[in-house]
Design a protein around this motif. Structure first.
Motif, PDB file in Angstrom:
ATOM      1  N   LEU A   1       0.187  -1.403  -0.070  1.00 39.88           N
ATOM      2  CA  LEU A   1      -0.192  -0.348   0.155  1.00 39.88           C
ATOM      3  C   LEU A   1       0.797   0.878  -0.586  1.00 39.88           C
ATOM      4  N   VAL A   2       1.993   1.114   0.852  1.00 45.61           N
ATOM      5  CA  VAL A   2       2.457   2.882   0.626  1.00 45.61           C
ATOM      6  C   VAL A   2       3.309   2.582  -0.047  1.00 45.61           C
ATOM      7  N   GLY A   3       4.227   2.154  -0.604  1.00 49.53           N
ATOM      8  CA  GLY A   3       4.674   2.036  -2.173  1.00 49.53           C
ATOM      9  C   GLY A   3       4.174   2.473  -3.145  1.00 49.53           C
ATOM     10  N   TYR A   4       2.979   1.363  -3.148  1.00 50.02           N
ATOM     11  CA  TYR A   4       1.933   2.053  -4.561  1.00 50.02           C
ATOM     12  C   TYR A   4       1.569   3.371  -3.616  1.00 50.02           C
ATOM     13  N   GLY A   5       1.566   4.164  -3.302  1.00 48.30           N
ATOM     14  CA  GLY A   5       1.255   5.227  -2.670  1.00 48.30           C
ATOM     15  C   GLY A   5       2.171   6.645  -3.364  1.00 48.30           C
ATOM     16  N   PHE A   6       3.494   5.786  -2.818  1.00 47.30           N
ATOM     17  CA  PHE A   6       4.980   6.688  -3.455  1.00 47.30           C
ATOM     18  C   PHE A   6       4.573   6.797  -4.652  1.00 47.30           C
ATOM     19  N   ALA A   7       4.191   5.179  -5.455  1.00 50.97           N
ATOM     20  CA  ALA A   7       5.103   4.547  -7.194  1.00 50.97           C
ATOM     21  C   ALA A   7       4.093   5.628  -7.777  1.00 50.97           C
TER      22      ALA A   7
ATOM     23  N   PHE B   1       1.131   8.327  -6.895  1.00 50.27           N
ATOM     24  CA  PHE B   1       0.407   8.879  -6.387  1.00 50.27           C
ATOM     25  C   PHE B   1       0.889  10.480  -6.205  1.00 50.27           C
ATOM     26  N   ASP B   2       0.696  11.709  -6.542  1.00 49.22           N
ATOM     27  CA  ASP B   2       1.669  13.155  -5.763  1.00 49.22           C
ATOM     28  C   ASP B   2       0.332  13.838  -4.952  1.00 49.22           C
ATOM     29  N   PHE B   3       0.700  13.347  -3.890  1.00 47.30           N
ATOM     30  CA  PHE B   3       0.282  14.483  -2.407  1.00 47.30           C
ATOM     31  C   PHE B   3       1.214  15.320  -1.900  1.00 47.30           C
ATOM     32  N   PRO B   4       0.519  16.317  -0.680  1.00 46.42           N
ATOM     33  CA  PRO B   4       1.427  16.726  -0.179  1.00 46.42           C
ATOM     34  C   PRO B   4       2.766  16.616   0.691  1.00 46.42           C
ATOM     35  N   PHE B   5       3.805  17.266   0.539  1.00 44.84           N
ATOM     36  CA  PHE B   5       5.490  16.935   1.280  1.00 44.84           C
ATOM     37  C   PHE B   5       5.756  14.995   0.874  1.00 44.84           C
ATOM     38  N   LYS B   6       5.130  14.673  -0.596  1.00 46.81           N
ATOM     39  CA  LYS B   6       5.648  13.264  -0.569  1.00 46.81           C
ATOM     40  C   LYS B   6       6.590  13.410  -0.527  1.00 46.81           C
ATOM     41  N   GLY B   7       7.986  14.376  -1.203  1.00 46.84           N
ATOM     42  CA  GLY B   7       9.454  13.875  -1.327  1.00 46.84           C
ATOM     43  C   GLY B   7       9.511  13.626   0.037  1.00 46.84           C
ATOM     44  N   PHE B   8       9.504  15.248   0.940  1.00 43.71           N
ATOM     45  CA  PHE B   8       9.384  15.361   2.358  1.00 43.71           C
ATOM     46  C   PHE B   8       9.287  13.438   3.276  1.00 43.71           C
TER      47      PHE B   8
ATOM     48  N   PHE C   1       9.030  10.653   2.006  1.00 37.52           N
ATOM     49  CA  PHE C   1      10.033  10.105   0.702  1.00 37.52           C
ATOM     50  C   PHE C   1      11.032   9.366   1.995  1.00 37.52           C
ATOM     51  N   ALA C   2      11.197  10.883   2.122  1.00 35.77           N
ATOM     52  CA  ALA C   2      13.050  11.121   2.657  1.00 35.77           C
ATOM     53  C   ALA C   2      13.271  10.499   3.778  1.00 35.77           C
TER      54      ALA C   2
END
Length: 279
Positions: free
Chosen positions: A92-98, A100-107, A109-110
């Protein structure tokens, strides 16, 4: 000719390394048929006679408190939910990051990847205090609940990299057919990401099955010990150990892991290699 020689040298090297790596397991297996005197008094690999007494007595004793079957049952009660929930949450988490675009995605993920740099000793005391206040000590909840919340950044990243390699055009085609995000995940992404998910199952199964330190901290009742702590009960503080029985139960303890890896080896190698190349 040069290519054949190079290939032959490579095969000889790999076979030699394989023999060196597997020899301790082979020695442990044959030691289950030896007596203590033969284990320490002879350098021969093969026993003088074969007897299943070590397996029978070791399975019954289990450290003198509960049988080894009881500890195996506890291990399955701990490992199976942890593995299933880890695979589901990582997907679920991997699918969300791969996808979808959402606020603070890069932060976010880091931050998730940064947890890979934290050694377990740093979070050990805070986790113990939290689980103690929640009344989860001496239960399997400290292992099951974090697994349901995507606590393995490594497995999330591996699944994420595999999903990134699946063309987004397939998602768009499914959307045109009326599929929502969840149906796309279940009926499209999950079947295509089978190698990565099988790799998650194997990794998490091995980590949970072989874990000794965390059960030692969170579980204080012998009745709830997994196999790793059950084997420890077979060691006598006075040094009078039945090493044939200890070796026999060690073989029994690693057998499920060997079977799992043997069954899923091809898919596991495909998943790890593909995720690694995409990473």
């Amino acid at each position: 000719m040069k290519k054949k020689i190079r290939r032959g040298v490579m095969y000889v090297f790999l076979i030699t390394v394989g023999i060196v790596l597997i020899y301790p397991l082979v020695w442990m297996f044959f030691a289950t048929f030896k007596t203590n005197a033969e284990i320490f008094g002879s350098s021969a690999l093969l026993p003088t006679h074969i007897s299943l007494n070590a397996y029978i007595e070791g399975w019954k004793s289990g450290g003198g408190v509960y049988s080894m079957g009881h500890f195996m049952k506890n291990t399955f009660l701990l490992v199976v939910p942890s593995v299933l929930l880890t695979v589901i949450s990582s997907t679920l988490v991997g699918y969300g990051f791969a996808r979808f675009d959402f606020p603070f995605k890069g932060f976010l993920f880091a931050m998730m990847l940064s947890t890979l740099m934290l050694p377990g000793t740093v979070t050990m005391i805070p986790k113990y205090l939290i689980f103690n206040k929640m009344g989860w000590l001496n239960t399997y909840l400290p292992f099951i609940v974090p697994a349901a919340l995507g606590s393995s950044a490594f497995l999330i990243y591996m699944v994420l990299q595999f999903i990134r390699g699946i063309p987004t055009e397939l998602d768009e085609s499914a959307k045109l057919d009326g599929c929502g995000s969840l149906r796309i995940l279940i009926y499209l992404i999950v079947p295509l990401a089978k190698p990565a998910l099988v790799s998650c199952v194997i990794f998490q199964s091995l980590w949970s099955w072989n874990d000794y330190f965390n059960p030692l901290i969170y579980i204080n009742s012998t009745k709830k010990f997994p196999i790793s702590l059950g084997l420890r009960l077979m060691l006598d503080s006075a040094g009078k150990n039945a090493w044939d029985q200890i070796m026999a139960m060690s073989v029994v303890a690693i057998l499920p892991c060997l079977i799992l890896f043997a069954v899923a080896q091809k898919t596991f190698v495909e998943g790890v290699s593909t995720a690694g190349l995409k990473g």
